[in-house]
Write a protein that holds these residues in place. Structure first.
Motif, PDB file in Angstrom:
ATOM      1  N   PRO A   1       0.819  -1.230   0.000  1.00 30.70           N
ATOM      2  CA  PRO A   1       0.000   0.000   0.000  1.00 30.70           C
ATOM      3  C   PRO A   1       0.844   1.268   0.000  1.00 30.70           C
ATOM      4  O   PRO A   1       1.874   1.337   0.672  1.00 30.70           O
ATOM      5  N   ALA A   2       0.392   2.241  -0.773  1.00 35.32           N
ATOM      6  CA  ALA A   2       1.109   3.517  -0.846  1.00 35.32           C
ATOM      7  C   ALA A   2       0.776   4.383   0.356  1.00 35.32           C
ATOM      8  O   ALA A   2      -0.301   4.284   0.940  1.00 35.32           O
ATOM      9  N   ARG A   3       1.711   5.249   0.704  1.00 38.86           N
ATOM     10  CA  ARG A   3       1.502   6.132   1.852  1.00 38.86           C
ATOM     11  C   ARG A   3       0.638   7.340   1.501  1.00 38.86           C
ATOM     12  O   ARG A   3      -0.051   7.880   2.359  1.00 38.86           O
ATOM     13  N   SER A   4       0.712   7.781   0.263  1.00 40.15           N
ATOM     14  CA  SER A   4      -0.019   8.993  -0.117  1.00 40.15           C
ATOM     15  C   SER A   4      -0.406   8.917  -1.588  1.00 40.15           C
ATOM     16  O   SER A   4       0.068   8.052  -2.331  1.00 40.15           O
ATOM     17  N   VAL A   5      -1.251   9.848  -1.985  1.00 39.71           N
ATOM     18  CA  VAL A   5      -1.688   9.921  -3.380  1.00 39.71           C
ATOM     19  C   VAL A   5      -0.497  10.151  -4.300  1.00 39.71           C
ATOM     20  O   VAL A   5      -0.390   9.552  -5.379  1.00 39.71           O
ATOM     21  N   LYS A   6       0.432  11.011  -3.888  1.00 46.86           N
ATOM     22  CA  LYS A   6       1.570  11.348  -4.743  1.00 46.86           C
ATOM     23  C   LYS A   6       2.569  10.204  -4.871  1.00 46.86           C
ATOM     24  O   LYS A   6       3.187  10.019  -5.919  1.00 46.86           O
ATOM     25  N   SER A   7       2.750   9.435  -3.811  1.00 44.49           N
ATOM     26  CA  SER A   7       3.742   8.356  -3.860  1.00 44.49           C
ATOM     27  C   SER A   7       3.189   7.084  -4.491  1.00 44.49           C
ATOM     28  O   SER A   7       3.946   6.177  -4.824  1.00 44.49           O
ATOM     29  N   ALA A   8       1.882   6.996  -4.660  1.00 43.87           N
ATOM     30  CA  ALA A   8       1.264   5.780  -5.201  1.00 43.87           C
ATOM     31  C   ALA A   8       1.651   5.567  -6.662  1.00 43.87           C
ATOM     32  O   ALA A   8       1.746   6.517  -7.436  1.00 43.87           O
ATOM     33  N   LYS A   9       1.873   4.311  -7.026  1.00 47.68           N
ATOM     34  CA  LYS A   9       2.150   3.961  -8.420  1.00 47.68           C
ATOM     35  C   LYS A   9       0.825   3.605  -9.101  1.00 47.68           C
ATOM     36  O   LYS A   9       0.490   2.440  -9.290  1.00 47.68           O
ATOM     37  N   TRP A  10       0.102   4.660  -9.449  1.00 43.25           N
ATOM     38  CA  TRP A  10      -1.205   4.487 -10.067  1.00 43.25           C
ATOM     39  C   TRP A  10      -1.082   3.835 -11.443  1.00 43.25           C
ATOM     40  O   TRP A  10      -0.160   4.133 -12.209  1.00 43.25           O
ATOM     41  N   SER A  11      -2.030   2.981 -11.772  1.00 44.25           N
ATOM     42  CA  SER A  11      -2.108   2.409 -13.119  1.00 44.25           C
ATOM     43  C   SER A  11      -3.146   3.179 -13.929  1.00 44.25           C
ATOM     44  O   SER A  11      -3.908   3.992 -13.384  1.00 44.25           O
ATOM     45  N   ALA A  12      -3.194   2.900 -15.230  1.00 50.22           N
ATOM     46  CA  ALA A  12      -4.192   3.558 -16.092  1.00 50.22           C
ATOM     47  C   ALA A  12      -5.608   3.210 -15.635  1.00 50.22           C
ATOM     48  O   ALA A  12      -6.508   4.062 -15.649  1.00 50.22           O
ATOM     49  N   ALA A  13      -5.818   1.970 -15.192  1.00 52.68           N
ATOM     50  CA  ALA A  13      -7.149   1.566 -14.716  1.00 52.68           C
ATOM     51  C   ALA A  13      -7.503   2.273 -13.410  1.00 52.68           C
ATOM     52  O   ALA A  13      -8.675   2.599 -13.171  1.00 52.68           O
ATOM     53  N   ASP A  14      -6.504   2.518 -12.556  1.00 48.94           N
ATOM     54  CA  ASP A  14      -6.746   3.263 -11.307  1.00 48.94           C
ATOM     55  C   ASP A  14      -7.227   4.677 -11.613  1.00 48.94           C
ATOM     56  O   ASP A  14      -8.123   5.202 -10.951  1.00 48.94           O
ATOM     57  N   ALA A  15      -6.606   5.297 -12.628  1.00 50.91           N
ATOM     58  CA  ALA A  15      -6.977   6.670 -12.983  1.00 50.91           C
ATOM     59  C   ALA A  15      -8.440   6.754 -13.408  1.00 50.91           C
ATOM     60  O   ALA A  15      -9.127   7.746 -13.132  1.00 50.91           O
ATOM     61  N   VAL A  16      -8.923   5.705 -14.070  1.00 54.19           N
ATOM     62  CA  VAL A  16     -10.341   5.674 -14.471  1.00 54.19           C
ATOM     63  C   VAL A  16     -11.232   5.584 -13.237  1.00 54.19           C
ATOM     64  O   VAL A  16     -12.300   6.208 -13.168  1.00 54.19           O
ATOM     65  N   LEU A  17     -10.787   4.817 -12.219  1.00 53.26           N
ATOM     66  CA  LEU A  17     -11.555   4.722 -10.976  1.00 53.26           C
ATOM     67  C   LEU A  17     -11.618   6.072 -10.271  1.00 53.26           C
ATOM     68  O   LEU A  17     -12.658   6.450  -9.718  1.00 53.26           O
ATOM     69  N   VAL A  18     -10.506   6.802 -10.287  1.00 55.06           N
ATOM     70  CA  VAL A  18     -10.488   8.136  -9.684  1.00 55.06           C
ATOM     71  C   VAL A  18     -11.454   9.056 -10.431  1.00 55.06           C
ATOM     72  O   VAL A  18     -12.180   9.855  -9.831  1.00 55.06           O
ATOM     73  N   ASP A  19     -11.483   8.931 -11.756  1.00 47.85           N
ATOM     74  CA  ASP A  19     -12.384   9.755 -12.567  1.00 47.85           C
ATOM     75  C   ASP A  19     -13.842   9.445 -12.245  1.00 47.85           C
ATOM     76  O   ASP A  19     -14.675  10.352 -12.143  1.00 47.85           O
ATOM     77  N   GLU A  20     -14.164   8.169 -12.084  1.00 45.96           N
ATOM     78  CA  GLU A  20     -15.525   7.761 -11.715  1.00 45.96           C
ATOM     79  C   GLU A  20     -15.905   8.364 -10.364  1.00 45.96           C
ATOM     80  O   GLU A  20     -17.008   8.892 -10.183  1.00 45.96           O
ATOM     81  N   THR A  21     -14.975   8.291  -9.411  1.00 45.79           N
ATOM     82  CA  THR A  21     -15.228   8.828  -8.074  1.00 45.79           C
ATOM     83  C   THR A  21     -15.401  10.340  -8.123  1.00 45.79           C
ATOM     84  O   THR A  21     -16.278  10.903  -7.452  1.00 45.79           O
TER      85      THR A  21
END
Length: 686
Positions: free
Chosen positions: A420-440
């Protein structure tokens, strides 16, 4: 039908009209350039806006030397256009008196150029097509649609334009639009259209020309609401980026789906199984539950102090307000903004009952009261979309709570990050994660909707990506373009009905283009051998192009297994095929499995052959592009050399995806395809 040589008088007259039309266009441009806006702008803001509009108009009136100003002519018989003659071109041109010299191809009077036939002449007596060489008018061809004695024949000029070799980016097809394509191009703005089209059917060009048509027919509306073209990757967008400007349309934005959802920096990748779950439409409900879980019901009454008076709102009444907002299911952020106003209204009712006469200013002041803000913060706290998704992918208990009954335990395990990442900035987001953020983000705050969106290569999108695109046209319409047989992602859509449901456009009209105009018949027939194994039930493309000898298959003997020596022999054979292809006119694409790109690049360099990467513009001096199979979709080349088909299939996570990737690679050629292989060809090719 007749083709007339360049020595005939009529050709000289047509050349004279072309020269006069160019002079008229130049005069139109000079008129705009000479405009003085000093006396008509009230302030600097108006001046900046008007200056930009003038600059755009000047660009739109550019006369491109290598682009014919008109490509056809219509001579009407009678009725409303009796005896009138119209030249059909890429943009409108008028003379000093305002009389038209060239009619825009999108105008209603131009439509018979594409639709008229012997069976339905549409009041057209003669349709004339023009042939050009290097921007010079060199021939014309006539069809006497009202003459029953003249046989309907295939237009040689039309065929030559379709087959003309390509160097540089994609060109427009205004001179060659077919009747079935024209019907899609001119379909109404209010409806969403989905176009299923195999390789070479022109679906991408149809989508782009539909944008150009809609901007012509509904310019004011789309100027307010905006238009967007979405492609699969940057290479593809670069390939198509000159089509709309060549038609005078400069304001259309282009983006990939990843660009649309770029709320977090993407630095990681997902395994295929994980990406499939993250892209599943069920994730929308998991996210909705997670967002709404932040709401809690008030348990204490509220006391608002104003001056010497105190106003009490009991807990049960506050609870009713919160429940009512939850039941309305409006966006989280909108409800959070509405709650303090609801509470303030309840306080104002009490003030009025006590004999006071509060107004809107008082209500707004109460809504900003510290006690009210404290209740809102407690009951309806702010939600950061990226932080919520971070928690969902990091906290097994939080995920389990909101995925209960939606995702099973194995699917939940796939979603959770190993570290697990400590913060939003340090997280290794994937392209699919970015879509989840967009949905949220959309659950919290409504996404801006455009007037029209074109979505190309749509078959490769996940359900969640379709939702992301659909949010950009909730109040507008869309043109969806794709080919189910070319779906090369593990989550590729199985049917357009499913895709359109996720897009939010279930009522869309689905059109199918089955006539191929670019890929030779021999090549498309060979590639279509794969269809029963990867997309059973899908109709193969029927190519109208006869090009004998367009397919060559070469086995390099003694190199099985691609060991060091064997690979060298295969590389040499591939380089030789590229040299042979370069002897022809036009662009050359060397397509290979991604893992084979590096050794092939070395082989090309050793042979002294310069090459481009996908998206880089070909020129007369640099016509060879080295293309990873993963980036070949949507691109086309006059001649293609395909390296080791088995490696293309093996480079994908499953056989179906591999066969689809191979189908894409096999169908990029416009004039000729050479397959060079050392390993056995996939058995599905027969």
């Amino acid at each position: 039908m007749s083709v007339t040589s360049a020595t005939d008088d009529p050709l000289a007259r047509e050349r004279a009209h072309l020269s006069a039309s160019r002079a008229a266009l130049r005069a139109m441009r000079e008129d705009v350039e000479s405009l003085d806006i000093k006396d008509v702008t009230a302030n600097w803001v108006n001046a900046v806006i008007l200056t930009r509009q003038i600059e755009d108009r000047i660009k739109a009136l550019a006369d491109l030397a290598d682009t014919p100003l008109f490509f056809g002519r219509l001579d009407y018989l009678h009725t409303t256009q009796e005896g009138q003659r119209f030249y059909i071109g890429r943009r409108h041109v008028h003379d000093a008196a305002g009389d038209p010299m060239v009619i825009d191809w999108r105008a209603p009077v131009s439509q018979p150029y594409y639709q008229a036939s012997k069976q339905n002449p549409q009041d057209v007596g003669l349709r004339r097509r023009f042939g050009y060489t290097g921007g010079e008018l060199t021939a014309y061809e006539d069809e006497h649609l009202s003459d029953p004695s003249e046989l309907q024949q295939t237009s040689r000029l039309l065929q030559a334009e379709i087959e003309r070799p390509r160097v540089g980016p994609m060109r427009d097809i205004v001179a060659t639009i077919q009747p079935e394509q024209d019907e899609i191009v001119r379909s109404d703005l209010s409806g969403t259209v989905c176009v299923q089209g195999g390789p070479g059917t022109g679906k991408t060009a149809v989508g782009l020309h539909r944008v150009a048509y809609l901007l012509y027919a509904h310019r004011e509306r789309l100027a307010r609401t905006g238009t967007l073209v979405i492609g699969p990757n940057r290479s593809f967008l670069h390939y198509i980026e000159q089509v709309l400007p060549a038609l005078g349309e400069l304001e259309v934005q282009q983006a990939t789906v990843d660009d649309l959802v770029a709320h977090v920096e993407v630095r990681g990748t997902d395994e295929a199984a994980t990406a499939v779950v993250k892209g599943d439409a069920r994730m929308a409900e998991v996210l909705r539950r997670a967002v709404r879980s932040h709401v809690s019901l008030p348990t204490e009454p509220l006391m608002v102090v104003r001056g010497s008076r105190r106003w009490r709102v009991p807990a049960y009444e506050l609870e009713e307000m919160v429940r009512e907002l939850l039941d309305r299911d409006i966006r989280y952020g909108a409800a959070r903004e509405a709650l303090p106003q609801r509470i303030a209204h309840a306080v104002l009712v009490r003030m009025e009952e006590a004999g006071e006469a509060p107004d809107d200013r008082v209500q707004n002041a109460v809504a900003r009261n510290a006690a009210v803000k404290a209740v809102v913060k407690e009951c309806w706290p702010a939600v950061d979309p990226a932080k919520l998704v971070l928690r969902l992918l990091s906290d097994p208990d939080f995920l389990a709570e909101h995925a209960d009954g939606i995702l099973d335990e194995d699917e939940q395990k796939l979603l959770l990050w190993a570290k697990p990442a400590r913060s939003v900035k340090s997280a290794k987001w994937s392209a699919a994660d970015a879509v989840l953020v967009d949905e949220t983000k959309d659950l919290v705050e409504r996404t801006h909707s455009l007037g029209h969106v074109v979505l190309d290569e749509a078959q490769d999108l996940s359900p969640m990506q379709y939702r992301a695109v659909g949010r950009r046209c909730t109040t507008g319409s869309a043109t969806v373009l794709g080919d189910l047989a070319q779906g090369t992602t593990p989550w590729a859509t199985e049917s357009w009905a499913q895709a359109l449901e996720h897009l939010g456009k279930p009522e869309a009209l689905v059109e199918e283009l089955t006539a191929g105009f670019r890929v030779p018949r021999e090549v498309i027939a060979y590639a279509s051998r794969l269809l029963p194994h990867m997309s059973p039930g899908l109709a193969p493309v029927e190519s109208v192009r006869e090009n004998p000898g367009s397919l060559a298959i070469r086995r390099v003997e003694g190199t099985e297994g691609l060991d060091a020596a064997g690979a060298g022999g295969l590389d040499a054979a591939v380089v030789a095929a590229c040299v042979e292809s370069l002897a022809h006119e036009g662009s050359i694409g060397l397509i290979a499995a991604d893992a084979r790109i590096a050794p092939l690049a070395e082989a090309l360099e050793a042979a002294g052959l310069t090459y481009l990467s996908p998206g880089e513009e070909t020129t007369a001096d640099s016509r060879l592009t080295l293309v990873p199979a993963s980036l070949a979709k949507g691109l086309e080349y006059d001649y293609v050399v395909l390296d080791e088909p088995a490696a293309v299939v093996d480079g994908e996570p499953d056989e179906r995806t591999g066969l689809r990737r191979l189908y894409v690679a096999l169908t990029r050629a416009v004039s000729g395809l050479t397959i060079v292989h050392a390993a056995d060809l996939p058995g599905q090719l027969g």
